[in-house]
Design a protein around this motif. Structure first.
Motif, mmCIF file in Angstrom:
data_model
loop_
_atom_site.group_PDB
_atom_site.id
_atom_site.type_symbol
_atom_site.label_atom_id
_atom_site.label_comp_id
_atom_site.label_asym_id
_atom_site.label_seq_id
_atom_site.Cartn_x
_atom_site.Cartn_y
_atom_site.Cartn_z
ATOM 1 N N UNK A 149 21.593 19.203 42.626
ATOM 2 C CA UNK A 149 22.558 18.393 41.882
ATOM 3 C C UNK A 149 23.155 17.291 42.757
ATOM 4 N N UNK A 150 23.262 17.570 44.054
ATOM 5 C CA UNK A 150 23.794 16.546 44.971
ATOM 6 C C UNK A 150 22.776 15.453 45.257
ATOM 7 N N UNK A 151 21.533 15.848 45.520
ATOM 8 C CA UNK A 151 20.541 14.856 45.965
ATOM 9 C C UNK A 151 19.787 14.217 44.808
ATOM 10 N N UNK A 152 19.821 14.853 43.625
ATOM 11 C CA UNK A 152 19.142 14.306 42.445
ATOM 12 C C UNK A 152 20.089 14.402 41.257
ATOM 13 N N UNK A 153 21.130 13.572 41.216
ATOM 14 C CA UNK A 153 22.114 13.649 40.132
ATOM 15 C C UNK A 153 21.427 13.651 38.763
#
Length: 232
Positions: A149-153
């Protein structure tokens, strides 16, 4: 909509076998799609090309009214012979470019990821259209979902779509959503359900609500999409 757009808007992904023991693939999938399934992947060992085509045609007919995507898990050459619209390969499934080669030009290709390094590789892999993250029921589980979720919103169109997978149930869905997932892949939650339509709806409703409530959905233009289409 094209396959890529349908994948981007998908929230509920179902993996199932060909239901040969039950003999109810058409009825089962019709119910699942009516409940809110957006993508189905057939995985069944031992199917030849002729039987595989029959299974996929059954699934495609069931999916037609919902504009759902139908795909397979298996050998790329077999998937290409079936003209499958989606192929999923494992984390150690070899080169994505080689896996894509037998597929038709618009087909979607996905890969499993089990570690943060796998997620990074999937994002950097131009041959992949999406990836799965999990299993959520085992280490690194929800921490890997948080990382994805952080690196691929989820709503950033520059990032690949991804689905949390591996132990997602009605009971665990809240934790998966809290970790940042907005797309999930399920199996026994629907394949073992007495009423697959209602079971799918109980998963689809909180997924749709999470899309509507997520501020990023509006920022990236997904808010309206959360309310369109089949009732959830």
């Amino acid at each position: 909509m094209g396959l890529e757009a349908r994948l981007r808007l998908a929230r509920l992904f179902l993996r199932t076998d060909a239901r040969r023991r039950q003999g109810d693939l058409a009825a089962f999938l019709t119910a699942a799609f009516a409940g809110g399934v957006d993508v189905v992947q057939i995985r069944q060992d031992g199917l030849d090309v002729v039987t595989g085509r029959e299974v996929l045609e059954t699934a495609r007919r069931a999916a037609a009214s919902a504009q759902a995507v139908v795909g397979v898990l298996g050998d790329p050459a077999w998937a290409g012979a079936l003209q499958a619209d989606l192929l999923h390969v494992g984390a150690a499934g070899g080169s994505s470019a080689e896996a894509r080669a037998p597929l038709h030009a618009s087909a979607l290709l996905g890969r499993s990821t089990r570690r943060a390094t796998d997620v990074g590789a999937a994002l950097a892999d131009d041959a992949l259209d999406y990836f799965s993250v999990g299993p959520v029921h085992a280490a690194p589980g929800l921490e890997l979902v948080r990382h994805a979720a952080r690196v691929a919103p989820v709503f950033d169109v520059a990032a690949k779509p991804w689905f949390a997978v591996g132990g997602v149930t009605e009971a665990s869905l809240v934790r998966v959503l809290d970790a940042g997932a907005r797309r999930v892949c399920v199996e026994t939650a629907l394949t073992a359900a007495d009423d697959p339509q209602e079971a799918a709806a109980r998963l689809a409703r909180p997924l749709a609500e999470a899309w509507r409530a997520d501020p990023a959905a509006a920022r990236y233009g997904f808010a309206a999409a959360a309310s369109r289409g089949r009732p959830r």
